[in-house]
Design an enzyme around this catalytic site. Structure first.
Site, PDB file in Angstrom:
ATOM      1  N   LYS A 240       6.038  -2.067  -2.391  1.00  0.00           N
ATOM      2  CA  LYS A 240       7.379  -2.163  -2.989  1.00  0.00           C
ATOM      3  C   LYS A 240       7.825  -3.624  -3.033  1.00  0.00           C
ATOM      4  CE  LYS A 240       9.207   2.311  -1.412  1.00  0.00           C
ATOM      5  NZ  LYS A 240       9.557   2.893  -2.709  1.00  0.00           N
TER       6      LYS A 240
ATOM      7  N   ASP B  84      13.611   6.764   4.962  1.00  0.00           N
ATOM      8  CA  ASP B  84      12.712   7.703   4.286  1.00  0.00           C
ATOM      9  C   ASP B  84      12.351   8.896   5.167  1.00  0.00           C
ATOM     10  OD1 ASP B  84      11.614   8.331   1.869  1.00  0.00           O
ATOM     11  OD2 ASP B  84       9.772   7.166   2.144  1.00  0.00           O
TER      12      ASP B  84
ATOM     13  N   ASP C 232       2.659   4.611  -3.478  1.00  0.00           N
ATOM     14  CA  ASP C 232       4.085   4.721  -3.144  1.00  0.00           C
ATOM     15  C   ASP C 232       4.620   6.127  -3.416  1.00  0.00           C
ATOM     16  OD1 ASP C 232       6.525   3.904  -2.257  1.00  0.00           O
ATOM     17  OD2 ASP C 232       7.063   2.752  -4.056  1.00  0.00           O
TER      18      ASP C 232
ATOM     19  N   ARG D 275       5.314  13.233  -1.549  1.00  0.00           N
ATOM     20  CA  ARG D 275       4.772  14.506  -2.045  1.00  0.00           C
ATOM     21  C   ARG D 275       3.426  14.817  -1.397  1.00  0.00           C
ATOM     22  NH1 ARG D 275       5.110  12.176  -8.010  1.00  0.00           N
ATOM     23  NH2 ARG D 275       6.756  11.027  -6.939  1.00  0.00           N
TER      24      ARG D 275
END
Ligand code: BES
Ligand code: MN
Ligand code: ZN
Length: 511
Positions: A281, A292, A351, A355
């Site tokens: 990032k 997160d 990134d 999921r």
């Protein structure tokens, strides 16, 4: 585990005999001083409230705020808060007004404050619930890493809630329930607010264990070697570049001890720091990625609430927790993972790691036989593009489960908004070498992430909540101050209450 929260007493004192350092009073637009309570407050104030209303200095408009000092009176002062239009009044207005009232009293150095609740026309139990939520969530602060803490100077230790005699029992019951809901929210905030060096997967797992031990939930944790051995390829790939071991935390609440069914599985993303990995990032906002793990923190808060409220439902909680770091051993773009359910995934962006770790938890929940699954994750920046910081993105193909989650979210005003899951979007996840890629092309980023998760839930009713926008707030004009009971900056504690209320609604279905 929990910070000590303020004492709340439900009383039916007469205003004439009431002694307080300050009375919080809510007034509607066009309010007449007609009730017994309002009349006695006004007469204690020697008609001052009536005359301020008459002069238009007090209007009752929403967010209006006055401090009316009463020299010589046992009420000391009245903190007047506008409630807005009577027909627009909601539970949420009450939470906000009460929070504003107690925050003001604390700022004014009071040791105690009295809230005149009789003026709110709500079911007495709901009145108790929302007041307690407003008080506890409104007073909560996170100052662990400040050497000079505001909390050390706080004097406010007690809130009196004045209600009519007949309502004491029901308001008190509401207050007890509201306290539990609020504490679950604050516990979630607390865990989520710690930065990456202080909230590693191991520490997060221990925070969950503290709650499990305190409330008698079964607790188990699968460490990285066990996850590798058992073929959970997503979470272990994401964790490859990290010195910290990833973990899968599993807790059980058995509200139906005679049944072995898992009526509800709750899953929360516990990514304790997301650098993006090899697809790293940009530096300027990367520090925000300490948030997160808000989904995972929400699971701990939900476990707390459910463990205390004890609905008649079996709930299994899952927290997949890991770091996402770049390193010589890190997983790479181009890598292909073969999941336990047979699906293969080509990594095109490291990134899009959330999921990948959630997929393993979803596979586990399906393997365990869960009857329905809800997950919450700070999954995509894209959800903030559509819904800002006000609403959580909801994705669900099952009408029954969707309705239940919508009702739960409305009840606690953790607002959600449904976003699409049409099959047409699946083309964006096509891979030339595997079954799918882990990150879609430009556009509909939250939907493609949700569709990815749906590949791992088989036929089990599944609802995904993308909380990337709602889990934390920054002190910016675009975000700050839309709720008086939220912090100016930091974790909001979403969706612990939604999760817990959803579990209660599943219990109702099973009655
Ligand atoms: N944790 C982030 C999502 C996020 C972004 C949360 C902003 C909170 C605020 C997630 O792991 C991520 O990096 N998502 C990517 C997905 C993309 C690579 C497909 C994103 O949103 O950019
Ligand atoms: Mn990421
Ligand atoms: Zn992430």
């Amino acid at each position: 585990m929990l910070k000590q929260s303020v004492q709340m007493d439900v009383i039916s004192a007469k205003i004439e005999t009431l002694k307080t350092e300050g009375l919080v009073l809510g007034l509607y637009e066009g309010q007449e001083m007609d009730s017994t309570l309002l009349k006695s407050i006004d007469s204690e104030a020697k008609g001052l409230i009536t005359s301020l209303l008459g002069r238009g200095e007090i209007t009752g408009e929403s967010k209006e705020f006055h401090i009316v000092h009463l020299p010589g009176s046992q009420l000391t002062k009245i903190i007047v808060l506008g409630l807005g239009k009577r027909d627009k009044f909601s539970q949420e207005t009450l939470r906000n007004v009460v929070a504003k009232g107690v925050r003001t009293a604390r700022k004014l150095n009071q040791t105690e404050v009295t809230i005149a609740l009789d003026v709110f026309q709500l079911d007495p139990t709901i009145l108790g619930i929302c007041s307690a939520e407003g008080i506890i969530m409104g007073l909560d602060r996170f100052e662990v890493y400040k050497s000079k803490k505001k909390t050390d100077k706080d004097k406010l230790t007690k809130v009196n809630l004045v209600v009519g005699d007949t309502h004491i029992a029901s308001v008190s019951a509401g207050v007890n329930r509201g306290r539990i809901l609020a504490e679950g929210n604050c516990l979630t905030r607390d865990i989520a607010n710690h930065p990456g060096n202080k909230m590693t997967p191991t520490i997060l797992a221990n925070e969950a264990k503290k709650v499990a031990d305190a409330l008698g939930l079964e607790y188990r944790v699968m460490d990285e070697p066990e996850l590798i051995a058992k073929g959970y390829v997503g979470i272990t790939a994401v964790s490859q570049g990290s010195e910290e071991n990833c973990k899968m935390v599993i807790m059980d609440f058995k509200g139906r001890p005679n049944s072995s069914d898992i009526d509800l599985a709750l899953v929360g993303k516990g990514l304790t720091f997301d650098t993006g990995g090899i697809s790293i990032k940009p530096a300027d906002r990367m520090h925000m990625m300490k948030y997160d793990m808000c989904g995972g923190a929400g699971i701990v808060g939900a476990a707390y609430i459910i463990g205390k409220l004890k609905p008649k439902v079996n709930v299994r909680f899952y927290i997949p927790t890991s770091e996402n770091m770049p390193d010589g051993k890190a997983y790479k773009p181009g890598d292909i993972l073969q999941y336990k359910n047979g699906k293969t995934v080509e990594i095109v962006n490291t990134d899009a790691e959330g999921r990948l770790i959630l997929a393993d938890a979803l596979i586990m929940a399906v393997e365990d036989g869960a009857k329905r699954i809800i997950d919450a994750a700070t999954l995509t920046g894209a959800v903030t593009v559509c819904l800002g910081h006000v609403r959580t993105g909801l994705f669900c193909k099952d009408e029954g489960l969707k309705k239940l989650v919508l009702e739960a979210s409305e009840e606690c005003d953790e607002k959600v908004w449904e976003l699409p899951l049409d099959d047409e979007f699946k083309v964006m996840l096509k891979s030339s070498t595997a079954d799918m890629v882990n990150s879609g092309a430009r556009g509909a980023g939250s939907t493609t992430a949700a569709l990815f998760l749906n590949e791992f839930t088989a036929d089990v009713p599944f609802c995904h909540l993308d909380i990337a926008g709602t889990a934390w707030i920054e002190n910016l004009p675009t975000q700050y101050s839309f709720k008086s009971y939220l912090p100016k900056e930091g974790a909001t504690g979403t969706v612990a209450r939604t999760f817990a209320l959803a579990a209660e609604k599943v219990a109702k279905l099973l009655e």
